[in-house]
Design an enzyme around this catalytic site. Structure first.
Site, PDB file in Angstrom:
ATOM      1  N   GLU A 169      20.221   7.287  51.950  1.00  0.00           N
ATOM      2  CA  GLU A 169      21.052   7.902  50.898  1.00  0.00           C
ATOM      3  C   GLU A 169      22.218   8.751  51.417  1.00  0.00           C
ATOM      4  OE1 GLU A 169      18.340  10.023  48.347  1.00  0.00           O
ATOM      5  OE2 GLU A 169      17.347   8.197  47.705  1.00  0.00           O
ATOM      6  N   ASN A 211      19.276   2.603  54.047  1.00  0.00           N
ATOM      7  CA  ASN A 211      18.615   2.466  52.737  1.00  0.00           C
ATOM      8  C   ASN A 211      19.312   3.357  51.703  1.00  0.00           C
ATOM      9  OD1 ASN A 211      16.225   1.475  51.247  1.00  0.00           O
ATOM     10  ND2 ASN A 211      15.532   3.610  51.256  1.00  0.00           N
ATOM     11  N   HIS A 247      15.692   1.194  41.926  1.00  0.00           N
ATOM     12  CA  HIS A 247      15.030   1.967  40.870  1.00  0.00           C
ATOM     13  C   HIS A 247      15.798   1.693  39.567  1.00  0.00           C
ATOM     14  CE1 HIS A 247      12.536   4.168  43.663  1.00  0.00           C
ATOM     15  NE2 HIS A 247      13.587   4.501  44.380  1.00  0.00           N
ATOM     16  N   GLU A 276      12.226  -0.060  47.237  1.00  0.00           N
ATOM     17  CA  GLU A 276      11.529   0.937  46.408  1.00  0.00           C
ATOM     18  C   GLU A 276      11.504   0.492  44.947  1.00  0.00           C
ATOM     19  OE1 GLU A 276      13.099   4.898  47.061  1.00  0.00           O
ATOM     20  OE2 GLU A 276      13.322   4.550  49.208  1.00  0.00           O
ATOM     21  N   ASP A 278      11.111  -0.235  41.270  1.00  0.00           N
ATOM     22  CA  ASP A 278      10.370   0.105  40.056  1.00  0.00           C
ATOM     23  C   ASP A 278      11.330  -0.073  38.887  1.00  0.00           C
ATOM     24  OD1 ASP A 278      11.877   2.472  40.384  1.00  0.00           O
ATOM     25  OD2 ASP A 278      10.123   3.744  40.695  1.00  0.00           O
TER      26      ASP A 278
END
Ligand code: XIL
Length: 472
Positions: A169, A211, A247, A276, A278
């Site tokens: 990030e 990432n 996400h 990640e 979701d």
């Protein structure tokens, strides 16, 4: 010779297949109630289904849940890749400078090994979840501490990690395409490549990933990451993979150019990984979104696998959005079935995305608070919100004169609470809260700016109420 060998192998394979079919036919004859769905050889777990195309299917794991039998049962049955959810982060692994603490992360690695899964290491250098001692460092001291951290942790796990999120990030949200302003960024723009070089030296076998989130479609942020990866490849800075956190929720759905974005990164010569995943929601809509993401990975040869960010909805960092594949009791949801079917090539026909490249605007446009006229500073806020929580980035801009300290005030909506902040010292955790500069970012040049951030639960604030500063 080679040809004969191939023929022998071919024959024995087809003979084996014949045996399996005979047994299966027998089973049908004996137990009339047995029905088959999908193809006869469709695998029945996420991991096995992904493996059929040479991919992995992973999940984030929390060490303290390994004693939960339901959790452990699903973990060992379904997943072939494991990411420690928090246990390898800087605050967890180096709570005091040069004192390393690996017990919880080691337990997760041991579990992965015992079930034949691999491990994604997460994350060596990040502006969040830094130990307090690192947050208070700057300049050369911070740069050295960060590189030492990368070296020590990557060395501890040398040979045991499939891929490291070396840097997490590091780019700002919104349209600037700039680096995120953080204490690490302030040690110099080359901090990212320095971290990658240190990681390569410590564990040459691990794949090294960058990432990030909000980079899942083509937009200013992902364009900036793309340019960095291209530059690293050109200059020989070691980088092997790019992680797309993925996400998603209704405010930030799966982008229409998701697959095209994965593909353009892959074309730079890096592996792409969904790290990640979701997707908030339920029922068919959620199941269809999982299908689209899964199919996009399958359609990109260099997409090595998919990791979901937790097992049951109740394990999620945003549990209220029920974003995962198993419900709170560990039952498979519709999203599980659609993901499994897609991996098995039997998914409901959601066509591969062939949408041409588009520029996606940031999901939550910055809300700008105009500076009070003649003010020493102004502050603008942008939110990344989901059901039940948010991350806020605040940009503090100096007026016509340089400032040496600053403070931003805002009011959190009723029921919301601040959980942590970075690049600022927070006072208060609900209602009216204040954020003061920390040692390394108080000084802002005339017209210049700096950024800080915070995370909270509940609904996000939408504006700052004021910015005050002392002139330099
Ligand atoms: C989250 C964890 O899931 C939470 O338990 C923790 O409180 C905060 O961090 N991007 C990342 C992950 O890279 O490390 C974050 O994980 C989620 C967002």
């Amino acid at each position: 010779m080679t040809h004969d060998f191939a023929r022998v192998r071919g024959r024995s394979t087809s003979r084996l297949r014949g045996v399996v079919l005979t047994v299966a036919a027998g089973a049908v004859a004996i137990g009339a109630a047995i029905t088959f769905s999908g193809t006869a050889d469709a695998a029945t777990t996420l991991g096995a289904s992904a493996a059929a195309s040479g991919r992995y299917f992973g999940t984030a794991v929390a060490a303290y849940k390994l004693s939960d039998a339901t959790y452990l049962g699903i973990l060992s049955r379904e997943f072939t890749m494991v990411t420690p959810e928090n246990e390898m982060k800087w605050d967890a692994t180096e709570p005091s400078q040069n004192t390393f603490s690996y017990a919880n992360a080691d337990r997760i690695v041991a579990q992965a090994v015992s079930q034949g899964a691999r491990v994604r290491g997460h994350a060596l250098a990040w502006h969040q979840q830094q130990p307090g001692w690192a947050q208070s460092l700057s300049g050369t001291a911070l740069r050295s501490a960060m590189l030492n951290h990368v070296t020590q942790v990557a060395t501890h796990y040398r040979g045991q990690i499939y891929a490291w999120d070396v840097v997490n990030e590091a780019f700002a949200d919104g349209g600037s395409g700039a680096r995120r302003d953080s204490n690490l960024q302030q040690t110099g723009n080359d901090w990212i490549e320095a971290a990658f070089r240190a990681a390569r030296a410590a564990d040459p076998a691990a794949k090294l990933c960058y990432n990030d989130y909000n980079t899942d479609g083509q937009n200013a942020k992902s364009n900036a990451v793309y340019a960095m990866v291209q530059d690293f490849k050109t200059r020989g800075v070691p980088i092997d993979c790019v992680g797309f956190q993925s996400h998603f929720n209704s405010a930030s759905p799966v982008p229409s150019d998701y697959q095209a974005n994965l593909q353009r990164f892959a074309a730079l010569g890096v592996e792409v990984q969904i790290t990640e995943l979701d997707i908030e929601g339920s029922g068919t809509a959620q199941a269809d979104s999982y299908t689209r993401v899964t199919q996009a990975c399958l359609n990109v040869a260099q997409c090595a696998g998919i990791t979901v960010w937790g097992i049951r909805d109740t394990d999620s960092w945003r549990a209220s959005g029920t974003p995962l594949l198993f419900d709170g009791s560990g039952n498979k949801k519709a999203a599980y079935t659609s993901t499994l079917n897609t991996l098995n090539g039997a998914g409901t026909s959601v066509p591969p995305t062939t949408t041409p490249p588009v520029t996606t605007p940031p999901t939550t446009p910055p809300v700008t608070t105009p500076p009070p006229s003649g003010g020493a500073c102004s502050a603008a806020l942008s939110a990344n919100a989901w059901t039940g929580g948010f991350v806020i980035t605040v940009k503090v801009t100096a007026g016509a004169s340089a400032v040496s300290t600053w403070s931003v005030a805002l009011t959190l909506p009723s029921g919301s609470a601040l959980t942590n902040a970075w690049n600022a010292q927070a006072t208060g955790s609900s209602g009216a809260v204040q954020f003061a500069n920390v040692s390394y970012n108080g000084r802002i040049a005339a017209g210049g700016s700096t950024e800080f951030g915070f995370q909270g639960t509940g609904t996000p604030p939408t504006a700052v109420s004021g910015c005050t500063a002392s002139l330099a």
